[in-house]
Design a protein around this motif. Structure first.
Motif, PDB file in Angstrom:
ATOM      1  N   CYS A   1      52.201  52.046 -55.847  1.00 23.50           N
ATOM      2  CA  CYS A   1      53.189  52.607 -55.008  1.00 23.50           C
ATOM      3  C   CYS A   1      54.360  53.152 -55.443  1.00 23.50           C
ATOM      4  O   CYS A   1      55.353  52.441 -55.923  1.00 23.50           O
ATOM      5  N   PRO A   2      54.390  54.477 -55.957  1.00 28.95           N
ATOM      6  CA  PRO A   2      55.480  54.883 -56.609  1.00 28.95           C
ATOM      7  C   PRO A   2      56.894  54.897 -55.805  1.00 28.95           C
ATOM      8  O   PRO A   2      56.643  55.429 -54.770  1.00 28.95           O
ATOM      9  N   SER A   3      57.733  54.617 -56.446  1.00 31.05           N
ATOM     10  CA  SER A   3      59.247  54.657 -55.712  1.00 31.05           C
ATOM     11  C   SER A   3      59.304  53.712 -54.668  1.00 31.05           C
ATOM     12  O   SER A   3      60.324  53.821 -53.986  1.00 31.05           O
ATOM     13  N   CYS A   4      58.178  52.693 -54.399  1.00 34.30           N
ATOM     14  CA  CYS A   4      58.361  51.792 -53.507  1.00 34.30           C
ATOM     15  C   CYS A   4      59.631  50.657 -53.868  1.00 34.30           C
ATOM     16  O   CYS A   4      59.868  50.521 -55.173  1.00 34.30           O
ATOM     17  N   PRO A   5      60.550  50.502 -52.681  1.00 30.61           N
ATOM     18  CA  PRO A   5      61.676  49.599 -52.974  1.00 30.61           C
ATOM     19  C   PRO A   5      61.173  48.172 -53.362  1.00 30.61           C
ATOM     20  O   PRO A   5      62.127  47.311 -53.968  1.00 30.61           O
ATOM     21  N   SER A   6      59.828  47.704 -53.221  1.00 31.11           N
ATOM     22  CA  SER A   6      59.349  46.538 -53.167  1.00 31.11           C
ATOM     23  C   SER A   6      58.523  46.166 -54.649  1.00 31.11           C
ATOM     24  O   SER A   6      58.217  47.403 -55.324  1.00 31.11           O
ATOM     25  N   THR A   7      58.558  44.728 -55.332  1.00 28.14           N
ATOM     26  CA  THR A   7      57.988  44.542 -56.404  1.00 28.14           C
ATOM     27  C   THR A   7      56.490  44.685 -55.844  1.00 28.14           C
ATOM     28  O   THR A   7      55.507  45.361 -56.766  1.00 28.14           O
TER      29      THR A   7
END
Length: 116
Positions: A83-89
């Motif tokens: 997931c590019p640019s996801c705020p989660s790890t």
């Protein structure tokens, strides 16, 4: 006792949330991988080397104001996508997320451990 310390020391802290639409994945194309799956955020991706790896995820607490969201359980999942640019790890499937936390929490602090 040493085994417990080694296990604890190899765990890593991160952030997790969940998703509900399982579509074609970067790691498996159109092959169904079940419901105990996860997506790696940019922090974990490592140029795609995390594809197909297995990890155990445990809720460590809320990131918002939901009191006591953790169930006290852990879940084992397979990385199936990026997931590019996801705020989660880590972005867990909804089914995996609800094993470790009340879904109303939305986003949580987690501890995760890789399997060889």
């Amino acid at each position: 006792m040493v085994a417990c310390l080694i296990s604890f020391a190899s765990a890593t802290l991160g952030i997790a949330t969940f998703y509900t639409k399982y579509v074609t994945s970067a790691c498996f194309r159109n092959q169904d991988q079940g419901k105990m799956i996860a997506v790696a955020g940019d922090a974990l991706r490592d140029n795609g080397t995390v594809c197909r790896k297995i990890l155990t995820v445990t809720c460590m607490g809320p990131r918002n104001h939901v009191p006591h969201p953790c169930t006290g359980k852990s879940v084992t999942v397979k990385i199936v996508d990026h997931c590019p640019s996801c705020p989660s790890t880590i972005v867990l499937s909804q089914e995996a997320f609800t094993i470790i936390v009340k879904p109303v929490a939305g986003i949580i602090n987690v501890e995760y451990k890789w399997y060889a």
